[in-house]
Design an enzyme around this catalytic site. Structure first.
Site, short mmCIF file in Angstrom:
data_model
loop_
_atom_site.label_atom_id
_atom_site.label_comp_id
_atom_site.label_asym_id
_atom_site.label_seq_id
_atom_site.Cartn_x
_atom_site.Cartn_y
_atom_site.Cartn_z
N LYS A 19 -7.76 10.09 12.13
CA LYS A 19 -7.52 8.66 11.84
C LYS A 19 -8.16 7.80 12.93
O LYS A 19 -8.78 6.78 12.64
CB LYS A 19 -6.00 8.39 11.80
N ASP B 252 1.31 2.22 6.45
CA ASP B 252 1.67 3.41 5.68
C ASP B 252 2.34 3.03 4.35
O ASP B 252 2.45 3.87 3.46
CB ASP B 252 2.67 4.26 6.48
N GLN C 67 3.36 8.44 13.08
CA GLN C 67 3.00 9.72 12.47
C GLN C 67 4.24 10.59 12.29
O GLN C 67 5.06 10.73 13.19
CB GLN C 67 1.96 10.44 13.36
N1 GUN Z 1 2.35 12.90 8.15
C1 GUN Z 1 1.68 13.50 7.14
N2 GUN Z 1 1.10 12.57 6.33
C2 GUN Z 1 1.42 11.36 6.85
C3 GUN Z 1 1.11 10.02 6.48
O1 GUN Z 1 0.43 9.73 5.49
N3 GUN Z 1 1.62 9.05 7.28
C4 GUN Z 1 2.37 9.34 8.37
N4 GUN Z 1 2.83 8.33 9.07
N5 GUN Z 1 2.67 10.56 8.74
C5 GUN Z 1 2.20 11.57 7.98
#
Ligand code: GUN
Length: 299
Positions: free
Chosen positions: A54, A124, A98
Site C-alpha cells: 500500500k 477503508d 491495518q
Molecule cells: N487486513 C486485510 N485486509 C484488510 C483491508 O482491506 N483493510 C484493513 N484495514 N486491514 C486489512
C-alpha cells in the site's frame, strides 16, 4: 466454454494512472498532495507485506503520508490517542488501521478503535456511518475490495459484449461486513437480484449454479467447484488462501475460494488468484484517498 481472464493487475494499473492525474490536479489546487496514514500494530507477516504494498502504491501515484508502525504491545489507549491526533490533523485525508490488531486487543477493542476514525477519513469504508450510507444508497466511502470487485464485474460486462447487470441474478458467498455485505449492496444498486449466501446456506452449490454473477469471499481454498458455476457466468474470486505443499521441500501455493481450472471451463469470465481482486483493492484504496481529500477540501 473457456472463460475470459479478468486481469486485475492490468485494470488496477488503469485505475492507478487515473488516480495519478487526480492527485496532480489536487496538488495544483491545494498546494499539497492527498495524505494517507496507515496504522500498523504488531508484525503479522501478511499485514506487513500488505502495508508495504500500500505504501509503495501510494508513493507511485504521488499520495503523501506515513505508516505508523507500532509494537505488538501497543495499548488501546495509545491507539486511541494516535487516531485522535490523525483525525485532528488537517493534512491527513485518509486513515487506515491495518487488521488484524495484535491479539492482546479484543474484537470489541478493535471495533471501538475503528469506530473512532473520522468517517470522512475512513478510506477503508469500515465505519458504521459509511456502511449505513452504502446501505441507504448515498455517497460515502465504499470498502476497497467490494469497490474493486464491482469494477471487475463492469469490465467483464464490457468484455462479454456489453452485458447488462439489470435484473441479473447475483450470488454473493460470504456475509462479512468487509466484503460480502458491501458487495451485495453495490450489486443491488446496479439492479441485480441479489442472493447473499454463506457457509450455512443449504445446497450452496445449487444456489451458486443459478448465478449470472458469482462473487465468492469465504476464505476457504477452492470451496466452490466448477459444477457450482453457471455456463457463461461472471465469477469474481475474492479469496486468497495459502496451500502448503503436499511433499516436503515443495512450494506453497496461493489459491482462491473457487476451483479455478474447473470453474473456468464453464464461466464466461473469471478472476485469477493471485492477480485478480488483490491489485484492485489497493487501487481503490488510492482512489478512496483522493475522494476523501476532495470531499474535505473541494476540487
Ligand atoms: N487486513 C486485510 N485486509 C484488510 C483491508 O482491506 N483493510 C484493513 N484495514 N486491514 C486489512
Amino acid at each position: 466454454m473457456t472463460a475470459l481472464l479478468l486481469d486485475g493487475k492490468k485494470l488496477a494499473e488503469k485505475v492507478r494512472s487515473e488516480v495519478t492525474l487526480e492527485v496532480a490536479a489536487f496538488r495544483e489546487k491545494h498546494g499539497r498532495a492527498p495524505g494517507l496514514h496507515v496504522v500498523l500494530a504488531g508484525e503479522d507477516p501478511a499485514s506487513t507485506v500488505y502495508v508495504r504494498n500500500k505504501e509503495k502504491a501510494a508513493l507511485e501515484v504521488g499520495i503523501a503520508g506515513a505508516v505508523h508502525r507500532l509494537p505488538a504491545t501497543v495499548t488501546k489507549a495509545e491507539l486511541v490517542e494516535l487516531i485522535a491526533r490523525l483525525n485532528a490533523d488537517a493534512d491527513v485525508d485518509g486513515i487506515l488501521v491495518q487488521l488484524p490488531l495484535p491479539k492482546a486487543l479484543s474484537a470489541k477493542d478493535t471495533e471501538e478503535i475503528l469506530d473512532l476514525v473520522d468517517p470522512r477519513k475512513d478510506v477503508d469504508g469500515f465505519h458504521p456511518i459509511n456502511a449505513g450510507l452504502l446501505a441507504s444508497g448515498r455517497p460515502g466511502l465504499v470498502p476497497c475490495t467490494p469497490a474493486g470487485s464491482l469494477r471487475l464485474v463492469d469490465e467483464a460486462c464490457v468484455l462479454l459484449g456489453g452485458r447488462s447487470l439489470r435484473g441479473a441474478h447475483a450470488v454473493v458467498v460470504g456475509r462479512s461486513n468487509i466484503v460480502g455485505k458491501p458487495v451485495a449492496q453495490l450489486l443491488l444498486q446496479r439492479d441485480c437480484t441479489v442472493t447473499l449466501a454463506h457457509s450455512r446456506t443449504k445446497d450452496l452449490a445449487a444456489v451458486c449454479a443459478t448465478a449470472d454473477v458469482l462473487v465468492v469471499a469465504v476464505g476457504r481454498a477452492e470451496m466452490i467447484g466448477g459444477d457450482a458455476v453457471k455456463e457463461g457466468a461472471i465469477v469474481i474470486d475474492v479469496g486468497i488462501n495459502r496451500v502448503e505443499p503436499k511433499e516436503p521441500g515443495g512450494k506453497a501455493k496461493l489459491v482462491g475460494d473457487v476451483a479455478f481450472a474447473s470453474a473456468s471451463e464453464r464461466a464466461g469470465a473469471i478472476t485469477p488468484v493471485p492477480g485478480g481482486v488483490g491489485p484492485m483493492t489497493i487501487a481503490y484504496l488510492l482512489r478512496n484517498t483522493v475522494f476523501a481529500a476532495r470531499r474535505r477540501l473541494g476540487g
